[in-house]
Design a protein around this motif. Sequence first.
Motif, PDB file in Angstrom:
ATOM      1  N   SER A 142       0.846  -1.195   0.000  1.00 52.95           N
ATOM      2  CA  SER A 142       0.000   0.000   0.000  1.00 52.95           C
ATOM      3  C   SER A 142       0.881   1.244   0.000  1.00 52.95           C
ATOM      4  CB  SER A 142      -0.914   0.011   1.224  1.00 52.95           C
ATOM      5  OG  SER A 142      -0.128   0.003   2.408  1.00 52.95           O
ATOM      6  N   ALA A 143       0.369   2.306  -0.622  1.00 49.07           N
ATOM      7  CA  ALA A 143       1.158   3.535  -0.693  1.00 49.07           C
ATOM      8  C   ALA A 143       0.248   4.735  -0.861  1.00 49.07           C
ATOM      9  CB  ALA A 143       2.135   3.462  -1.859  1.00 49.07           C
ATOM     10  N   ALA A 144       0.753   5.868  -0.388  1.00 46.30           N
ATOM     11  CA  ALA A 144       0.074   7.155  -0.567  1.00 46.30           C
ATOM     12  C   ALA A 144       1.146   8.202  -0.813  1.00 46.30           C
ATOM     13  CB  ALA A 144      -0.743   7.513   0.671  1.00 46.30           C
ATOM     14  N   LEU A 145       0.763   9.245  -1.511  1.00 44.41           N
ATOM     15  CA  LEU A 145       1.664  10.342  -1.814  1.00 44.41           C
ATOM     16  C   LEU A 145       1.010  11.623  -1.344  1.00 44.41           C
ATOM     17  CD1 LEU A 145       4.316  11.064  -3.356  1.00 44.41           C
ATOM     18  CD2 LEU A 145       2.891  11.411  -5.366  1.00 44.41           C
ATOM     19  N   GLN A 146       1.743  12.447  -0.604  1.00 48.48           N
ATOM     20  CA  GLN A 146       1.178  13.708  -0.147  1.00 48.48           C
ATOM     21  C   GLN A 146       2.257  14.771  -0.047  1.00 48.48           C
ATOM     22  OE1 GLN A 146       0.860  10.929   2.119  1.00 48.48           O
ATOM     23  NE2 GLN A 146       2.684  11.432   3.277  1.00 48.48           N
ATOM     24  N   GLN A 147       1.811  16.007  -0.129  1.00 49.27           N
ATOM     25  CA  GLN A 147       2.693  17.140   0.114  1.00 49.27           C
ATOM     26  C   GLN A 147       2.918  17.201   1.627  1.00 49.27           C
ATOM     27  OE1 GLN A 147       3.386  18.143  -3.349  1.00 49.27           O
ATOM     28  NE2 GLN A 147       3.086  20.216  -2.653  1.00 49.27           N
ATOM     29  N   ASP A 148       4.132  17.559   2.019  1.00 51.86           N
ATOM     30  CA  ASP A 148       4.449  17.600   3.432  1.00 51.86           C
ATOM     31  C   ASP A 148       5.509  18.679   3.659  1.00 51.86           C
ATOM     32  OD1 ASP A 148       4.520  16.971   6.153  1.00 51.86           O
ATOM     33  OD2 ASP A 148       4.896  14.847   5.841  1.00 51.86           O
ATOM     34  N   ASN A 149       5.985  18.761   4.880  1.00 51.29           N
ATOM     35  CA  ASN A 149       7.049  19.658   5.256  1.00 51.29           C
ATOM     36  C   ASN A 149       7.938  18.898   6.226  1.00 51.29           C
ATOM     37  OD1 ASN A 149       8.568  21.793   6.660  1.00 51.29           O
ATOM     38  ND2 ASN A 149       7.250  23.149   5.464  1.00 51.29           N
ATOM     39  N   ARG A 150       9.171  18.631   5.837  1.00 50.37           N
ATOM     40  CA  ARG A 150      10.125  17.913   6.689  1.00 50.37           C
ATOM     41  C   ARG A 150      11.339  18.789   6.934  1.00 50.37           C
ATOM     42  NH1 ARG A 150       9.326  12.055   6.404  1.00 50.37           N
ATOM     43  NH2 ARG A 150       7.064  11.903   6.368  1.00 50.37           N
ATOM     44  N   HIS A 151      11.697  18.931   8.196  1.00 46.31           N
ATOM     45  CA  HIS A 151      12.855  19.736   8.576  1.00 46.31           C
ATOM     46  C   HIS A 151      12.799  21.117   7.912  1.00 46.31           C
ATOM     47  CE1 HIS A 151      14.510  16.179  10.456  1.00 46.31           C
ATOM     48  NE2 HIS A 151      14.386  15.524   9.310  1.00 46.31           N
ATOM     49  N   SER A 152      11.631  21.737   7.965  1.00 50.56           N
ATOM     50  CA  SER A 152      11.390  23.083   7.437  1.00 50.56           C
ATOM     51  C   SER A 152      11.504  23.183   5.918  1.00 50.56           C
ATOM     52  CB  SER A 152      12.338  24.101   8.088  1.00 50.56           C
ATOM     53  OG  SER A 152      12.165  24.090   9.489  1.00 50.56           O
ATOM     54  N   SER A 153      11.340  22.066   5.216  1.00 56.22           N
ATOM     55  CA  SER A 153      11.390  22.079   3.746  1.00 56.22           C
ATOM     56  C   SER A 153      10.131  21.454   3.172  1.00 56.22           C
ATOM     57  CB  SER A 153      12.587  21.263   3.243  1.00 56.22           C
ATOM     58  OG  SER A 153      13.790  21.895   3.559  1.00 56.22           O
ATOM     59  N   PRO A 154       9.482  22.144   2.220  1.00 55.52           N
ATOM     60  CA  PRO A 154       8.358  21.507   1.535  1.00 55.52           C
ATOM     61  C   PRO A 154       8.881  20.318   0.720  1.00 55.52           C
ATOM     62  CG  PRO A 154       8.907  23.581   0.478  1.00 55.52           C
ATOM     63  CD  PRO A 154       9.774  23.473   1.688  1.00 55.52           C
TER      64      PRO A 154
END
Length: 177
Positions: free
Chosen positions: A44-56
């Motif tokens: 199973s998989a999903a793709l989403q916009q996120d923010n990691r370590h202050s980076s989009p």
Amino acid sequence: MSEHLKTRGPTVRDEQLIDVYRARPDVSSPWTVISDQVMGGVSSAALQQDNRHSSPCACLTGRTRLDNNGGFVQMKLKIEPSWLNADYRGLFVELCGEEHDYNLHVKTNQLIKPWQSFRCTLPVEPQWTRFIVPYEQLRAHRTSAELQPADIRSVAVVAIGAEFDVDVCVRRFGFFL
């Protein structure tokens, strides 16, 4: 980007990097998600916009499972022919995620079977890492073809070959001179 960026691969100056993708919070991601469900698997998989370590970034999450001869999920980016240049010496990608090995798969017009690719392994860590991948580092998988960079049609960050929780994000992808 002001944080200390870890780099793996040969030294390449910033001005030699040609962005094809740079994540932005206000722009939807061009990456698409594909799992082994296309061939009867159950990952199973999903793709989403996120923010990691202050980076989009665009993030692939899910779980790979080996049931029904499965075992992969991927985030794939279509490469437009106009993005390619004969002077490019390879690819670069900036990744962050749970510590695990992921593959970078490159597809070209030369390849006709879905299991064929040119690939290398990228050891992802929970900090942003820039992977510099010269074309000669990409190994032919289940094909006798030699990589023709002018024929690249897609790239993918792939979780494959083992059961594990997938969590990998990309904030930049492109080529280098």
